[in-house]
Design an enzyme around this catalytic site. Structure first.
Site, PDB file in Angstrom:
ATOM      1  N   GLY A  17       0.797  -1.225   0.000  1.00  0.00           N
ATOM      2  CA  GLY A  17       0.000   0.000   0.000  1.00  0.00           C
ATOM      3  C   GLY A  17       0.829   1.274   0.000  1.00  0.00           C
ATOM      4  N   ASN A  90       4.293   5.082   9.003  1.00  0.00           N
ATOM      5  CA  ASN A  90       3.197   4.821   8.065  1.00  0.00           C
ATOM      6  C   ASN A  90       2.221   3.763   8.567  1.00  0.00           C
ATOM      7  OD1 ASN A  90       1.923   4.433   5.223  1.00  0.00           O
ATOM      8  ND2 ASN A  90       2.757   2.423   5.766  1.00  0.00           N
ATOM      9  N   ALA A  91       2.720   2.757   9.299  1.00  0.00           N
ATOM     10  CA  ALA A  91       1.820   1.673   9.751  1.00  0.00           C
ATOM     11  C   ALA A  91       0.693   2.283  10.582  1.00  0.00           C
ATOM     12  CB  ALA A  91       2.600   0.659  10.589  1.00  0.00           C
ATOM     13  N   GLY A  92      -0.549   1.925  10.269  1.00  0.00           N
ATOM     14  CA  GLY A  92      -1.659   2.545  11.005  1.00  0.00           C
ATOM     15  C   GLY A  92      -2.933   1.726  10.968  1.00  0.00           C
ATOM     16  N   TYR A 159      -9.912   4.281  15.972  1.00  0.00           N
ATOM     17  CA  TYR A 159      -8.844   4.547  14.986  1.00  0.00           C
ATOM     18  C   TYR A 159      -8.598   6.059  14.912  1.00  0.00           C
ATOM     19  CZ  TYR A 159      -7.085   5.027  10.096  1.00  0.00           C
ATOM     20  OH  TYR A 159      -6.376   5.348   8.951  1.00  0.00           O
ATOM     21  N   GLY A 190      -6.575  11.155   2.607  1.00  0.00           N
ATOM     22  CA  GLY A 190      -7.949  10.713   2.355  1.00  0.00           C
ATOM     23  C   GLY A 190      -7.941   9.299   1.801  1.00  0.00           C
ATOM     24  N   ILE A 192      -7.600   6.025  -0.193  1.00  0.00           N
ATOM     25  CA  ILE A 192      -6.582   5.535  -1.127  1.00  0.00           C
ATOM     26  C   ILE A 192      -7.121   4.337  -1.903  1.00  0.00           C
ATOM     27  CG2 ILE A 192      -4.240   4.537  -1.242  1.00  0.00           C
ATOM     28  CD1 ILE A 192      -4.390   7.506  -0.339  1.00  0.00           C
TER      29      ILE A 192
END
Ligand SMILES: NC(=O)c1ccc[n+]([C@@H]2O[C@H](COP(=O)([O-])OP(=O)(O)OC[C@H]3O[C@@H](n4cnc5c(N)ncnc54)[C@H](O)[C@@H]3O)[C@@H](O)[C@H]2O)c1
Length: 248
Positions: A17, A90-92, A159, A190, A192
């Site tokens: 991603g 970036n990991a989320g 989240y 926003g 993706i």
């Protein structure tokens, strides 16, 4: 402009991603890249793609929510690539993330979102920023979400709380490091295009003002700028990147 030759970057969740797109773009600008993922085989795929395009990268598999694992994993990455000057949080998205209205969730379901989107950002910054400050140069970039800047009724409250914690932490980090050559910025993105079903993509794109979902390369371009020498006057900011969706 935006040349990253001689720089070394660490990207969490870079196995697929958006993170994979960021890792490839930083490598294409000349940076050596440590690609992290909870699933090391995913990180290895990104590394392979970077290597076949002529770039330099290593895979480091560990859980960024675990402070001790972050310490030893980053030490391993630095032993093969040298000191890290660019951190991309970036990991989320915790594995198996779904959407549920907050009142229908149980307390034990909340923690994983806060752990990954707030604590993991703090873990990586705590391990990497001291070295950056000592060397007088560093870049910390966190990938957040519109869910961290405004309320939305989709069932992602925990989240959003984690994302909000992460971006608020970044503002403070930016102020504490501003005089040491280390910048800290957040990109609140926003929707993706990482949905397998083109019908879902088409349906979701209708709600975006520009009529399209974002691509990892759209996010990567802004990250390249934030990581560059040219962005030394940009710090403490949350930048919205979302095809025009009004979120603030
Ligand atoms: N996809 C979207 O529409 C969207 C929208 C807004 C924000 N975001 C944010 O963008 C970022 C990237 O999203 P994506 O859609 O590319 O995610 P993704 O789920 O496709 O990939 C993220 C990667 O992170 C890894 N990961 C998860 N937990 C980890 C951990 N504890 N330690 C190390 N690695 C871990 C996963 O294994 C996965 O390979 C996330 O921060 C997400 O919250 C995504």
């Amino acid at each position: 402009m935006f040349d990253l030759t001689g720089r070394t970057a660490f990207i969490s969740g870079g196995g697929q991603g958006v993170g994979s797109g960021i890792a490839k773009a930083l490598a294409a600008q000349g940076a050596s890249v440590a690609v992290n993922d909870l699933f090391e085989e995913r990180a290895a795929e990104t590394v392979e793609a970077i290597a076949s395009a002529g770039g330099k990268a290593v895979a480091v598999g560990f859980d960024v929510c675990d402070y001790d694992a972050v310490k030893s994993g980053i030490a391993k990455a630095e032993s093969s690539l040298g000191p890290i000057d660019i951190l991309v949080n970036n990991a989320g998205v915790p594995p198996g993330m779904g959407v549920t209205q907050f009142l229908e969730t149980a307390p034990e379901e909340w923690r994983k979102f806060i752990d990954l989107n707030t604590y993991a950002v703090m873990n990586c910054a705590h391990v990497l920023v001291p070295g950056m400050s000592e060397r007088g140069h560093g870049r910390v970039i966190t990938i957040s979400s519109g869910a961290g800047t405004v309320g939305i009724p989709l069932g992602v409250a925990a989240y959003g709380a984690g994302k909000g914690g992460g971006l608020s932490f970044m503002r403070h980090l930016a102020m504490e490091t501003a005089r040491s050559g280390v910048t800290a910025n957040t990109v609140a993105i926003g929707l993706i295009d990482n949905h397998a079903d083109p019908k879902i993509t088409e349906h979701m794109a209708k709600g975006v003002p520009v009529g399209a979902l974002g691509q990892p390369k759209d996010i990567a371009a802004l990250v390249v700028y934030l990581a560059s020498n040219e962005a030394s006057w940009m710090t403490g900011q949350t930048l919205e990147l979302n095809g025009g969706s009004v979120t603030t």
